[in-house]
Structure formats: C-alpha cells, structure tokens
Design an enzyme around this catalytic site. Structure first.
Site, PDB file in Angstrom:
ATOM      1  N   ALA A  26       0.838  -1.194   0.000  1.00 39.07           N
ATOM      2  CA  ALA A  26       0.000   0.000   0.000  1.00 39.07           C
ATOM      3  C   ALA A  26       0.879   1.253   0.000  1.00 39.07           C
ATOM      4  O   ALA A  26       2.083   1.188   0.283  1.00 39.07           O
ATOM      5  CB  ALA A  26      -0.914  -0.003   1.217  1.00 39.07           C
ATOM      6  N   GLN A  46       1.233   3.629   2.043  1.00 31.97           N
ATOM      7  CA  GLN A  46       1.941   3.834   3.305  1.00 31.97           C
ATOM      8  C   GLN A  46       2.448   2.518   3.908  1.00 31.97           C
ATOM      9  O   GLN A  46       2.546   2.378   5.131  1.00 31.97           O
ATOM     10  CB  GLN A  46       1.042   4.562   4.298  1.00 31.97           C
ATOM     11  CG  GLN A  46       0.926   6.057   4.044  1.00 31.97           C
ATOM     12  CD  GLN A  46       2.260   6.784   4.236  1.00 31.97           C
ATOM     13  OE1 GLN A  46       3.119   6.368   5.006  1.00 31.97           O
ATOM     14  NE2 GLN A  46       2.435   7.885   3.514  1.00 31.97           N
ATOM     15  N   SER A  47       2.817   1.590   3.055  1.00 38.53           N
ATOM     16  CA  SER A  47       3.291   0.285   3.519  1.00 38.53           C
ATOM     17  C   SER A  47       4.581   0.403   4.324  1.00 38.53           C
ATOM     18  O   SER A  47       5.561   1.009   3.885  1.00 38.53           O
ATOM     19  CB  SER A  47       3.518  -0.635   2.322  1.00 38.53           C
ATOM     20  OG  SER A  47       4.255  -1.782   2.693  1.00 38.53           O
ATOM     21  N   ASN A  48       4.585  -0.225   5.500  1.00 34.91           N
ATOM     22  CA  ASN A  48       5.809  -0.327   6.291  1.00 34.91           C
ATOM     23  C   ASN A  48       6.772  -1.351   5.691  1.00 34.91           C
ATOM     24  O   ASN A  48       7.987  -1.212   5.813  1.00 34.91           O
ATOM     25  CB  ASN A  48       5.471  -0.746   7.723  1.00 34.91           C
ATOM     26  CG  ASN A  48       4.578   0.250   8.412  1.00 34.91           C
ATOM     27  OD1 ASN A  48       4.921   1.414   8.566  1.00 34.91           O
ATOM     28  ND2 ASN A  48       3.399  -0.200   8.828  1.00 34.91           N
TER      29      ASN A  48
END
Length: 343
Positions: free
Chosen positions: A78, A80-82
């Site tokens: 996504a 804002q994927s970590n």
C-alpha cells in the site's frame, strides 16, 4: 535456530534487526483499565529505518536474495506500507537497488498521505517507485512486478521479487518463528507470566510465524490476531495456510491446531488503513498513558483489540502486545488524527 525447528535453521539469512527487543510493562494503562496487566514486546525498536516487524521478516527474504546473487529487490504494498519502506532500507544497507510498487489500497486519501510518512522515506532511501492502480489484486500486483523484473533482466540486472499474494514459501513468517523463541527465552527469566499475546494480523506472516514458533517449542500461550486487512473468516484461511506452509518448509508436522488460530475483526471497519473510533482511542491512550506511539493502519487497531481483551480479564492475568512498528505512518494520518481525538 534450535533443532526442534527442523529445516528452518538451514535457510539463508542476513541479519538486519536489533534483537532481542525488550519487553516492557505498561503500568499506567494497566491501572487505568483495571483488567489484565499489559506488557509490550517492542518490535518497533528493531532498528532498521524506524524499526518494525518487517526487519525480522526481511532477514530471510533478503538472505535468499543474496544467496541467489540478486542485485535488485522488488516489492509491492500500500502507499503507506511499512514493508516496502523496510525493504528499501534493507536494500540500501546491503548495497542493492530497490523497486517499490505502491497499490491504491486506501480510498479518499489526502496529499499528506501521499507524500509524508513512509512515502517520504522511500524517496530518501533511494528506491524507484511504481504505481499499481488496484488495491485488492495481489496476484495482479505480483504479475506486474514480474514484468518489471523481466525488463530489468534485459538491462543486465539480477532481480529478486518479494511476493505479495499467498502461495509462496512464507519466508517472512520464519522471522517470527525466531521471535517466538526469543520471547519464550525472555519470559523464562521474568518474574511474571503471560496468559496471552495480541498481534496485528494483515499478511498473516507475523501472526502465523509467532503461533507456529510458540507451539513448536511447546508453549500453549494463546495468540489473538487482530484483523487489519480482511475479515476474520478470510484471515483464518490465510493464517492456516501459512502454518501449513511453515510445516512443509521446516519438515515438521504442524503443531498448530485449528482452535489455536484466534482472530477478531471488531476493529477492522471501515477497512484497511481507515481510522475508526476504537483505533483513535487506542492511539490516544497509548500515547497519553505510556508514550507508546501507534499507527492507524496496524498497531492502533491491534492495540484496540488488546485493550478490549484486557478489560475482559481479571487483574491476576497478563497480556503481551506485540508492537510491530509502523511509526512513520502516524505522520501520513496527521490531519485525520487531529480532527477529533477518541476518548
């Protein structure tokens, strides 16, 4: 890894995380809740570019990539994927190129969401960014990554793809089989005992690896997975499949029974990466009472589940919350978090 984990000890691995991470008591929140005592496993402190659980997972993905002599890492997630941020950081540390494909998984986002937090870090870490217009098409996203990898090969690169969709060896889950052993060693020397653990359940790798590792080492401590991506019914299939794949990978009969896979989707709505009242409250309580910073997509929802469970138990019991990180995501949700705080 110990002999009781079968062939998992033979897998290629490159060390990335600062471990062991500490376990801390949360005395202020425990008193406020008047329920079970709360403890936190600080995997937000794994050290790789804001830390988080993905550092443990990437030790095995990138271990395999280096074993294959790859020079470029490709990964989807996504916006804002970590995971993709951690992959970019690991690639930078290891001298590898990194291509990130960002999916449009969260609706109605603002400019801050698309430019701050993990997105900003991806740029700073030198990753090449691509976009994928769908947010719920894991197989399509993986196919697009393979196409990018094929193009890179034409230009002499040696790509390694970290898959998004299920059906691949769960190398990320192995990182949490190792973490389970670490936690049990810490608890073995502690002056308290833990009755249950609570963890975010998204891809299912952390949840499945933790559960498989605990059971493989003879621990019956319960693990509650708080759904952050899909319903409990759908997540059950995914976690079960990961446990079965870990069994195949290790050469061991799976120690995980159907009843071991505990899930709640009480804090999922309205969907992945979208705030709700209980998540806002959990984020605010963690910060206000313990200076514990939680993100809206993963740890905020998981902590809401931990608070709900703690309230239902008595003061003689204790829960361990697995803090999987996600700190940069807080900044991407700044405008939403400041609208109206949860009580």
């Amino acid at each position: 890894m110990g002999d009781n984990l079968g062939r998992l000890s033979e897998l290629p691995r490159t060390l990335l995380a600062h471990t062991p991470t500490p376990i801390e008591h949360l005395p202020n929140l425990s008193a406020y809740l008047a329920g079970a005592s709360l403890y936190v496993k600080r995997d937000d402190c794994t050290g790789l570019a804001f830390g988080g659980n993905k550092a443990r997972q990437l030790e095995f993905y990138l271990g395999e990539a280096l074993f294959q002599n790859a020079d470029t890492i490709l990964i989807s997630g996504a916006v804002q994927s970590n995971f993709v941020r951690s992959a970019a950081a690991a690639a930078a540390r290891l001298g590898l190129a990194c291509h990130i494909q960002l999916e449009e998984r969260v609706p109605n986002t603002d400019s801050l969401y698309r430019s701050s937090g993990n997105v900003l870090l991806n740029h700073l870490l030198g990753a090449t960014l691509h976009s994928y217009s769908q947010g719920e098409d894991e197989f399509g996203a993986d196919q697009r990554l393979r196409e990018i990898a094929a193009d890179l090969m034409k230009h002499g690169r040696r790509p390694y793809v970290i898959p998004l969709a299920p059906g691949h060896p769960p190398l990320g889950a192995v990182g949490y089989v190792v973490a389970a052993r670490e936690i049990l060693a810490q608890l073995d020397t502690a002056d308290y005992s833990i009755d249950g653990m609570v963890v975010a359940s998204g891809s299912g790798h952390t949840h499945a690896g933790l559960l498989f590792g605990l059971r493989a080492m003879g621990s019956s401590i319960s693990v509650l997975g708080v759904c952050v991506r899909r319903s409990a019914r759908a997540q059950l299939d995914r976690v079960r499949a990961h446990c079965d794949e870990l069994s195949s990978l290790s050469g061991l009969q799976s120690p995980v029974k159907e009843a071991d896979i505990q899930l709640t989707d009480d804090h999922l709505a309205p969907g992945y990466g979208q705030l709700n009242a209980t998540t806002k409250t959990a984020i605010n309580l963690g910060a206000k009472y313990e200076a514990l910073l939680l993100d809206p997509a993963y740890t905020g929802k998981a902590f809401a589940g931990a608070l709900q469970l703690a309230r239902s138990l008595d003061t003689q019991q204790a829960l361990l919350f697995i803090h999987t990180g996600g700190t940069p995501g807080i900044f991407a949700y700044g405008s939403t978090l400041l609208e109206e705080k949860g009580d």
